[in-house]
Design a protein around this motif. Structure first.
Motif, PDB file in Angstrom:
ATOM      1  N   LEU A  78       0.864  -1.191   0.000  1.00  0.00           N
ATOM      2  CA  LEU A  78       0.000   0.000   0.000  1.00  0.00           C
ATOM      3  C   LEU A  78       0.894   1.233   0.000  1.00  0.00           C
ATOM      4  CD1 LEU A  78      -2.765   1.504   0.480  1.00  0.00           C
ATOM      5  CD2 LEU A  78      -2.253   1.304   2.931  1.00  0.00           C
ATOM      6  N   ASP A  79       0.669   2.119  -0.989  1.00  0.00           N
ATOM      7  CA  ASP A  79       1.449   3.358  -1.099  1.00  0.00           C
ATOM      8  C   ASP A  79       0.897   4.392  -0.101  1.00  0.00           C
ATOM      9  OD1 ASP A  79       3.466   4.863  -2.222  1.00  0.00           O
ATOM     10  OD2 ASP A  79       2.420   5.332  -4.085  1.00  0.00           O
ATOM     11  N   HIS A  80       1.458   5.603  -0.124  1.00  0.00           N
ATOM     12  CA  HIS A  80       1.110   6.690   0.825  1.00  0.00           C
ATOM     13  C   HIS A  80      -0.287   6.591   1.447  1.00  0.00           C
ATOM     14  CE1 HIS A  80       4.427   9.111  -0.833  1.00  0.00           C
ATOM     15  NE2 HIS A  80       4.054   8.596  -2.000  1.00  0.00           N
ATOM     16  N   GLY A 137      10.205   7.976  -9.039  1.00  0.00           N
ATOM     17  CA  GLY A 137      11.193   7.342  -9.915  1.00  0.00           C
ATOM     18  C   GLY A 137      11.114   7.772 -11.379  1.00  0.00           C
ATOM     19  N   THR A 138       9.931   8.196 -11.825  1.00  0.00           N
ATOM     20  CA  THR A 138       9.775   8.581 -13.240  1.00  0.00           C
ATOM     21  C   THR A 138      10.689   9.759 -13.588  1.00  0.00           C
ATOM     22  OG1 THR A 138       7.482   7.843 -13.333  1.00  0.00           O
ATOM     23  CG2 THR A 138       8.136   9.530 -14.946  1.00  0.00           C
ATOM     24  N   GLY A 139      11.488   9.561 -14.635  1.00  0.00           N
ATOM     25  CA  GLY A 139      12.299  10.667 -15.147  1.00  0.00           C
ATOM     26  C   GLY A 139      13.636  10.850 -14.458  1.00  0.00           C
ATOM     27  N   ILE A 167       7.543   3.700  -9.265  1.00  0.00           N
ATOM     28  CA  ILE A 167       7.262   4.187 -10.620  1.00  0.00           C
ATOM     29  C   ILE A 167       5.749   4.212 -10.830  1.00  0.00           C
ATOM     30  CG2 ILE A 167       7.493   3.732 -13.112  1.00  0.00           C
ATOM     31  CD1 ILE A 167      10.215   4.312 -11.977  1.00  0.00           C
ATOM     32  N   SER A 168       5.238   5.385 -11.131  1.00  0.00           N
ATOM     33  CA  SER A 168       3.808   5.513 -11.413  1.00  0.00           C
ATOM     34  C   SER A 168       3.560   6.248 -12.734  1.00  0.00           C
ATOM     35  CB  SER A 168       3.125   6.255 -10.250  1.00  0.00           C
ATOM     36  OG  SER A 168       1.783   6.475 -10.537  1.00  0.00           O
ATOM     37  N   THR A 169       4.052   7.492 -12.811  1.00  0.00           N
ATOM     38  CA  THR A 169       3.734   8.338 -13.970  1.00  0.00           C
ATOM     39  C   THR A 169       4.166   7.701 -15.297  1.00  0.00           C
ATOM     40  OG1 THR A 169       4.004  10.249 -12.539  1.00  0.00           O
ATOM     41  CG2 THR A 169       4.003  10.670 -14.905  1.00  0.00           C
ATOM     42  N   GLN A 170       5.364   7.131 -15.338  1.00  0.00           N
ATOM     43  CA  GLN A 170       5.867   6.547 -16.587  1.00  0.00           C
ATOM     44  C   GLN A 170       4.969   5.399 -17.050  1.00  0.00           C
ATOM     45  OE1 GLN A 170       8.407   7.866 -18.319  1.00  0.00           O
ATOM     46  NE2 GLN A 170       7.858   6.429 -19.943  1.00  0.00           N
TER      47      GLN A 170
HETATM   48  P1  13P Z   1       6.306   8.830 -10.174  1.00  0.00           P
HETATM   49  O1  13P Z   1       4.899   9.184 -10.475  1.00  0.00           O
HETATM   50  O2  13P Z   1       7.228   9.973 -10.341  1.00  0.00           O
HETATM   51  O3  13P Z   1       6.750   7.646 -10.958  1.00  0.00           O
HETATM   52  O4  13P Z   1       6.408   8.458  -8.619  1.00  0.00           O
HETATM   53  C1  13P Z   1       5.695   7.376  -8.127  1.00  0.00           C
HETATM   54  C2  13P Z   1       5.746   7.313  -6.645  1.00  0.00           C
HETATM   55  O5  13P Z   1       6.684   7.746  -6.007  1.00  0.00           O
HETATM   56  C3  13P Z   1       4.596   6.671  -5.957  1.00  0.00           C
HETATM   57  O6  13P Z   1       4.669   6.756  -4.581  1.00  0.00           O
END
Ligand code: 13P
Length: 276
Positions: free
Chosen positions: A78-80, A207-209, A228-231
């Motif tokens: 589970l993220d944030h 992590g993206t970018g 990694i989410s946005t990528q």
């Molecule tokens: P990005 O959206 O920059 O890949 O970050 C993801 C992240 O840190 C989710 O907690």
């Protein structure tokens, strides 16, 4: 209680490698991620935002998702999250790790709540991730613009008092695409790594970018989980647009195969570069 994710992460730390936690948001991504983890035989973290997980659990059962996509190499995280009850629900549902993100609170409050989660999670061998210093940007409804840097005295106190399994630090990193990397300060990770126990595990959000040299240096200071989410979201939309442009008729089976194949390449690229 034994936690296989912890064993896998400590092995990565010893080898100066890192795995990835991908913020997944659909079944194509889940299928591709589990397939790639199995194929490469490396640990991969399936990570959900709180908002998406509530949506997912509403529509399907979390029990089904875990049963279906749990392999010897996939782990659920589970993220944030700041909702203590929801975090406990994830622990009780069989997650391998959970994040309590008290970075927006004063350190005393952050420690107090982290300890509540730690106590609950420890009973079933679930890992806990904590954060100090704010990661800028919004991750699927969580967070806001404006970052702050983690401070070394607070990091030492937090880790000592909470015995946190996974430590995420604000080092000028951000969710979303970076406009500039000028704010990234790896010396915070370096100091923390030098002053804490040699096997302390760190997490890198945003992590993206991030360029290869930044990621590799972060790994050298003990980062074993890179988010990694946005990528992944961008890649998913790019594959969708390309499919729509190239196909006059819609066929779910060929669309499905196309999507899983395309997303697998993204997962494989990250894992080949930094995990294997
Ligand atoms: P990005 O959206 O920059 O890949 O970050 C993801 C992240 O840190 C989710 O907690």
């Amino acid at each position: 209680m034994k936690n296989n994710l912890k064993i896998a992460l400590l092995e990565l730390r010893a080898k100066k490698k890192s795995t990835f936690a991908f913020n997944l948001q659909n079944f194509y991504q889940l299928e591709a991620c589990a397939q790639v983890a199995n194929k490469l035989k490396v640990p991969v973290i399936i990570q959900f935002s709180e908002r998406f997980l509530r949506f997912l659990n509403d529509k399907y059962s979390l029990e089904y998702i875990i049963k279906k996509y749990k392999t010897d190499y996939t782990y659920f995280h589970l993220d944030h999250c700041i909702d203590l009850d929801f975090i406990k629900f994830c622990v009780d549902s069989g997650f391998d790790s959970v994040m309590y993100d008290g970075s927006a609170f004063a350190i005393d409050e952050n420690i107090k709540n982290t300890l509540i989660i730690k106590e609950h999670a420890e009973k079933v061998g679930c890992l806990v991730e904590g954060e100090l210093g704010k990661v800028s940007g919004v991750e699927d409804g969580f967070g806001e613009e404006g970052s702050s840097y983690a401070e070394i005295m607070e990091i030492i106190r937090y880790v000592k008092e909470t015995k946190i399994d996974l430590m995420a630090l604000g080092i000028g990193n951000a969710h979303g695409f970076y406009e500039s990397l000028d704010g990234i300060d790896l010396s915070i990770l370096k100091d923390a790594s030098n002053q804490l126990e040699a096997n302390q595990l760190f997490v890198l959000h945003g992590g993206t970018g991030l360029p290869e040299n930044v990621i590799k240096e972060a790994i050298s200071f003990g980062v074993v989980k890179i988010n990694i989410s946005t990528q992944l979201k961008k890649e998913t939309m790019d594959i969708l647009k390309q499919f729509a442009n190239n196909n006059k008729l819609y066929n779910e089976i060929s669309y499905h195969e196309n999507m899983v194949e395309g997303l697998s390449k993204l997962f494989e690229n990250y894992l080949h570069q930094y995990t294997l």
